[in-house]
Each structure stands twice: as structure tokens, then as C-alpha cells.
Design an enzyme around this catalytic site. Structure first.
Site, PDB file in Angstrom:
ATOM      1  N   SER A 260      -1.715   9.632  18.311  1.00  7.65           N
ATOM      2  CA  SER A 260      -2.679  10.505  17.643  1.00  7.65           C
ATOM      3  C   SER A 260      -4.084  10.074  18.022  1.00  7.65           C
ATOM      4  O   SER A 260      -4.359   8.878  18.204  1.00  7.65           O
ATOM      5  CB  SER A 260      -2.507  10.436  16.123  1.00  7.65           C
ATOM      6  OG  SER A 260      -3.500  11.210  15.468  1.00  7.65           O
ATOM      7  N   LYS A 263     -11.606  11.868  15.704  1.00  3.17           N
ATOM      8  CA  LYS A 263     -13.024  11.628  15.956  1.00  3.17           C
ATOM      9  C   LYS A 263     -13.398  10.175  15.741  1.00  3.17           C
ATOM     10  O   LYS A 263     -14.323   9.674  16.380  1.00  3.17           O
ATOM     11  CB  LYS A 263     -13.864  12.522  15.039  1.00  3.17           C
ATOM     12  CG  LYS A 263     -13.699  14.006  15.284  1.00  3.17           C
ATOM     13  CD  LYS A 263     -14.623  14.802  14.396  1.00  3.17           C
ATOM     14  CE  LYS A 263     -14.286  14.611  12.925  1.00  3.17           C
ATOM     15  NZ  LYS A 263     -15.133  15.444  12.047  1.00  3.17           N
ATOM     16  N   SER A 265     -10.925   7.410  15.317  1.00  8.11           N
ATOM     17  CA  SER A 265      -9.950   6.373  15.644  1.00  8.11           C
ATOM     18  C   SER A 265      -8.888   6.930  16.586  1.00  8.11           C
ATOM     19  O   SER A 265      -8.760   8.143  16.770  1.00  8.11           O
ATOM     20  CB  SER A 265      -9.276   5.836  14.373  1.00  8.11           C
ATOM     21  OG  SER A 265      -8.592   6.880  13.718  1.00  8.11           O
ATOM     22  N   LYS A 289      -3.984   1.362  14.363  1.00  5.43           N
ATOM     23  CA  LYS A 289      -5.144   2.241  14.254  1.00  5.43           C
ATOM     24  C   LYS A 289      -6.358   1.510  14.797  1.00  5.43           C
ATOM     25  O   LYS A 289      -6.802   0.517  14.224  1.00  5.43           O
ATOM     26  CB  LYS A 289      -5.365   2.657  12.799  1.00  5.43           C
ATOM     27  CG  LYS A 289      -6.432   3.736  12.631  1.00  5.43           C
ATOM     28  CD  LYS A 289      -6.471   4.264  11.205  1.00  5.43           C
ATOM     29  CE  LYS A 289      -7.458   5.427  11.072  1.00  5.43           C
ATOM     30  NZ  LYS A 289      -7.490   5.990   9.700  1.00  5.43           N
ATOM     31  N   ASP A 405     -11.310  13.035   1.371  1.00  5.86           N
ATOM     32  CA  ASP A 405     -11.016  13.861   2.548  1.00  5.86           C
ATOM     33  C   ASP A 405      -9.567  14.346   2.468  1.00  5.86           C
ATOM     34  O   ASP A 405      -8.849  14.376   3.464  1.00  5.86           O
ATOM     35  CB  ASP A 405     -11.253  13.081   3.840  1.00  5.86           C
ATOM     36  CG  ASP A 405     -11.264  13.990   5.068  1.00  5.86           C
ATOM     37  OD1 ASP A 405     -11.457  15.216   4.894  1.00  5.86           O
ATOM     38  OD2 ASP A 405     -11.064  13.501   6.186  1.00  5.86           O
TER      39      ASP A 405
END
Length: 516
Positions: A260, A263, A265, A289, A405
Site C-alpha cells: 500500500s 500520501k 507513508s 509502515k 480521519d
């Protein structure tokens, strides 16, 4: 007399007339040099003729070939030393040719050129330079400068009457501007104006100058981004070294690849190993990550961390790269709170600077799908809604956090339940904008499940009161947000006056109390 006798006597006849010698159909007069068959088959004669031809065509080669191991009879191929010298000479010639090709490739048509002359194995026979090839930079003539230097007098003009010429003359300024182009950066191609009387106006020169400065700054930014940034699906050298250390220590067995990108990570998949230094049990599959070390995405997101009392004292805009490490540390602490409260989320393994290792939500390198990408039945959709409502209340009351978020993009569907991810921006409810973030999360969740066909889904205002425990009675959204801002203002004034936050929770787990 027969014909043979006449033919034999013909050469003894007197000189032929002039018209016959000039006749184009006459037989050519050739003089043949007689030689024996032994001379024709002689190898020595063939070598001498070959040397004569090479002498006439390549005089320098002959001059260089007068050594003890090039000329015919002195070549002793049975000697290893002689063969080594011949091979070395051939290697030197190939090496010099390669250097010339590199020079031509690097220099191209640039006005500034480099030379590998000091690295060549100089041989007089291997030089292919011509006397006609003369670089104008090697001469003393500057094509942009006048042959005779002209000085501008102190009064600022030359001549009298109609022939007066000032320092602001269009021709003089144009030539000066053309000469000033040489001061631009070497990577800025200005062309070659030899033999041309170029005159650049001030407007054109200023535009070129500004463009040259812009290109120089742009190249510097690209270099900085290449050296110090984490690109998409790639890591910078420092991050790569951190990953290597994790693998070498046995914490991770192998890193399979990127699963994945975002923006802020990049997430990699890895198989867990056995580490004797860590007390925590490393899961079989891990998610790494890596927070990007670019500052573009973090410049406008400092509001999530500068007012958080956990990081407020350490926050400083003077060193923005440390903010990225604090961002990773903040996600680790938030995940730990959620894990202790029993909320489904990734389990933290270890944090190294801006690299966070967590448990992998998925199976066999296949990550769990996001809630927006999965197709659920009406029963599963209803189940997911009540689970998210319960998790939002747990997150607010037990973890003392607001996701800030929360949407269908940050919720995964795995093993028949919803998992929360990406909590690096999560803040506490006492944050100056905490209630605004909570209302935004409620709007995203309510809109998604209402579109998904869940009839029991509350609207954003009802969901906000259900999660926070506050009883804000407003008829419209504008008044509702106004009351939220008033509560935030009240909390901020309390902090400024008393230097501490309001008491967040009572012993029975009630929500924060916003009163005077």
C-alpha cells in the site's frame, strides 16, 4: 616473307609519325620490369613492399614501429615477455579509444568540456587528432568580446552630436547581455553564438536569467528529494539500513514487497522472525509502515500534533524532520491505547525512528480489503455499522481519543469484523479541534452507511451525541457546529487560565464534562 617475319621485323622499323603516336587507338607503350620467379615468390620482397606502402600512408606508425618487437625479423612470439608487451600495447590502444568515446559522450555539444588526457596511455601512433580541429576555447579570441576594448568615459557617453552613444545604447547593452549569459549555471544550455553578433534585449536577458535561477533551484530540490526522501514503493538509504538491521537481527525473516502507498507513508509486507532481544511475540506476518521523509504532506498537518499535550513540549517547527518521527511515535501510542481497550487494530511490534512494525491484517501476503471495496450483505452491513458505533464510543470514552480521519478508507473488513487503521492523526477530545474532528468522523460514517442501505443509521448530529454523550440540541448543522466551537473555546480558555486540561473522565467512564 610470312606474317610472323613481318611482325618480328616491325619493332626494328624507324620511328612512327607524330600523328600515329598521338592516335588514341594506338597501342600503349609500356615498359615491363623483368624479374625472376624466385623474386616473385620471395617473402622478404613482399614484406618490404608492404612496409613501403605503410610508410607512405602512415608515417607515424612506421616511426613508432621501429622498436625491437614490431618489425618483421625481430618478432619472437615464443617469448612470454614479448607477447605480454604486445598485448599490453593493444590494451592501451583500446583503453585510449574508450576514453575518447567517454569524452565525446559526456561533453556532447556543451561549451564546457572535460578531458581524460591525464589518464591516457599516450602513444604517438594512436592519436587520431587533426590539426584542423581547434577548439575556440583554446584560442585567445573571445567571440563575445570586442577586438579592441572600449572604455566608457566617466561622463557616460561617447561621441558628439548625432553620433553620441551612451551606456544605455541598445547595441552595447545587447552585446553585454550576450556576454553575461556565460555566468549562468553550467547545466543551463545557452547555445553557441560564435560568428554571430548576438544582441539580447534587457527583457529577454532578464527572462532567461530568471528561468536559469528557477531551473537551478528546481534541480537542487530534485536532488534533495532523491537523496533524502522516501519515494513511492521505494525507500531512501537510511530507511533501507533500518530494514536490513531488522532482518539481520532476526526480528524479520524477509520483506516481500509493497502492499500500500499513501500520501504520508508506504506499507510493506514481511514475514516475522524470532528475536531473542524482544519480549513481545512477533506475529507470523508483519506490516512495516514507513513514514515518508518528505515534508510536503506534513507542513499543513502540524495542527494534529502541536496542540497535543503529549507532544506539545517537543514540537518545534525549527526541525521539521523530527515531526515525522513524532508522527510515527504518536501512532504507536494510539495503537497501544486501542489494543488495551480491546478495539480491533494492528498490534505494535516495534518502532525504529520513522519505521513502525505492526501485525499484518490479512493472510498470505493479501491485505484485508477496505470497507469501501468490499461488497457486504445487508445483514453484514448492519453488523458492521453497530460494531463501528461501539468502537467509536470505546475510542472516545475508554481510550480518550478521536480518530480524526475515520472513513470507509481507514476501516478494513477481516474475519467478519471491522478493523481500524491509520490512527497517526488521532487526538484527544480536549484538543482545541477535537470535537470538530469527531463531528467530521460522524458525518463520514453516517453518510457511508446511509448510502449502503442501513435504515438504522443515525445522522451526523445524532451520532455525535451518541458517541460523545453530549446533549447538543440544535435544529440545523450551522447552530450545531457553533455550539461545538463554543465548547472548544471554553476548554481552551480553561487551559490558558489554569494551565491544565479539564478532567476528562470520571470513575464510571462518563464522557468529558464541558462546563464552567
Amino acid at each position: 616473307m610470312d606474317s610472323v617475319g613481318v611482325a618480328a621485323a616491325a619493332p626494328d622499323a624507324g620511328p612512327s609519325p607524330a600523328w600515329q603516336s598521338k592516335c588514341p587507338w594506338g597501342a600503349p607503350s609500356t615498359t615491363s620490369i623483368s624479374c625472376s620467379l624466385a623474386d616473385v615468390m620471395s617473402e622478404q620482397l613482399a614484406k618490404e613492399l608492404q612496409l613501403e606502402e605503410e610508410n607512405a600512408a602512415f608515417p607515424e606508425v612506421v616511426a613508432a614501429a621501429e622498436g625491437p618487437f614490431i618489425t618483421g625479423e625481430n618478432v619472437d612470439t615464443s617469448s612470454d615477455l614479448m607477447l605480454a608487451q604486445m598485448l599490453q600495447m593493444e590494451f592501451d590502444r583500446e583503453y585510449d579509444a574508450q576514453l575518447r568515446r567517454e569524452e565525446k559522450k559526456i561533453n556532447g555539444d556543451s561549451k564546457v568540456s572535460i578531458s581524460f588526457e591525464n589518464y591516457r596511455k599516450v602513444h604517438p601512433y594512436d592519436s587520431d587528432s587533426s590539426e584542423d580541429e581547434v577548439d575556440w576555447q583554446d584560442t585567445r579570441h573571445d567571440p563575445y568580446r570586442a577586438d579592441k576594448p572600449t572604455t566608457t568615459p566617466r561622463r557616460g557617453f561617447i561621441g558628439k552630436g548625432k553620433d553620441i552613444t551612451t551606456k544605455h545604447d541598445e547595441v552595447v547593452c545587447g552585446r553585454k547581455n550576450t556576454a553575461r549569459m556565460e555566468n549562468f549555471a553550467p547545466e543551463f544550455q545557452v547555445g553557441d553564438g560564435i560568428g554571430m553578433d548576438l544582441k539580447l534585449s534587457n527583457q529577454v536577458f532578464n527572462a532567461l536569467k530568471q528561468h536559469a535561477y528557477s531551473e537551478e533551484r528546481r534541480s537542487a530540490r530534485l536532488h534533495e528529494k532523491k537523496e533524502h526522501s522516501t519515494a513511492e514503493k521505494a525507500v531512501d538509504p537510511k530507511t533501507r539500513l533500518l530494514l536490513y538491521k531488522m532482518v539481520n537481527s532476526g526480528m524479520l525473516e524477509t520483506i516481500t514487497g509493497c502492499i500500500s502507498t499513501g500520501k504520508e507513508s508506504v506499507v510493506f509486507h514481511a514475514y516475522g522472525g524470532n528475536s531473542a532481544t524482544e519480549d513481545k511475540v512477533i506475529p507470523p506476518e508483519c506490516a512495516i509502515k514507513v513514514f515518508k521523509t518528505t515534508l510536503n504532506e506534513f507542513k499543513n498537518r502540524d495542527k494534529y500534533i502541536k496542540d497535543d499535550y503529549r507532544f506539545k513540549d517537543r514540537f518545534s517547527k525549527l526541525n521539521p524532520r523530527k515531526i515525522i518521527r513524532m508522527w510515527a511515535e504518536k501512532e504507536m501510542h494510539n495503537l497501544t491505547r486501542m489494543q488495551n481497550a480491546g478495539i480491533p487494530c494492528p498490534q505494535v511490534v516495534i518502532l525504529k525512528k520513522h519505521v513502525l512494525v505492526m501485525s499484518f491484517i490479512g493472510q498470505d501476503q493479501v491485505p484485508a480489503p477496505k470497507l469501501k471495496d468490499v461488497t457486504l450483505s445487508s445483514e453484514d452491513m448492519k453488523k458492521a455499522y453497530y460494531q463501528i458505533l461501539n468502537m467509536m464510543q470505546q475510542l472516545y470514552r475508554e481510550c480518550n481519543l478521536v480518530h480524526a480521519d475515520l472513513s470507509e478508507y481507514n476501516m478494513l473488513w477481516h474475519d467478519g469484523k471491522v478493523w481500524l487503521i491509520d490512527v497517526s492523526q488521532s487526538v484527544e477530545p480536549t484538543h482545541p479541534h477535537g470535537l470538530e474532528f469527531l463531528f467530521r468522523d460522524c458525518r463520514n460514517v453516517s453518510q457511508f452507511f446511509q448510502k449502503g442501505g442501513v435504515a438504522e443509521a443515525l445522522n451526523e448530529r445524532e451520532l455525535f451525541n451518541a458517541v460523545s454523550g453530549l446533549n447538543i440540541t440544535a435544529d440545523n448543522e450551522v447552530d450545531f457546529q457553533a455550539e461545538i466551537e463554543a465548547l472548544e473555546k471554553m476548554n481552551e480558555d480553561h487551559v490558558q487560565n489554569h494551565g491544565k486540561k479539564l478532567s476528562t473522565f470520571s470513575s464510571d467512564g462518563d464522557p468529558p464534562i464541558y462546563d464552567e
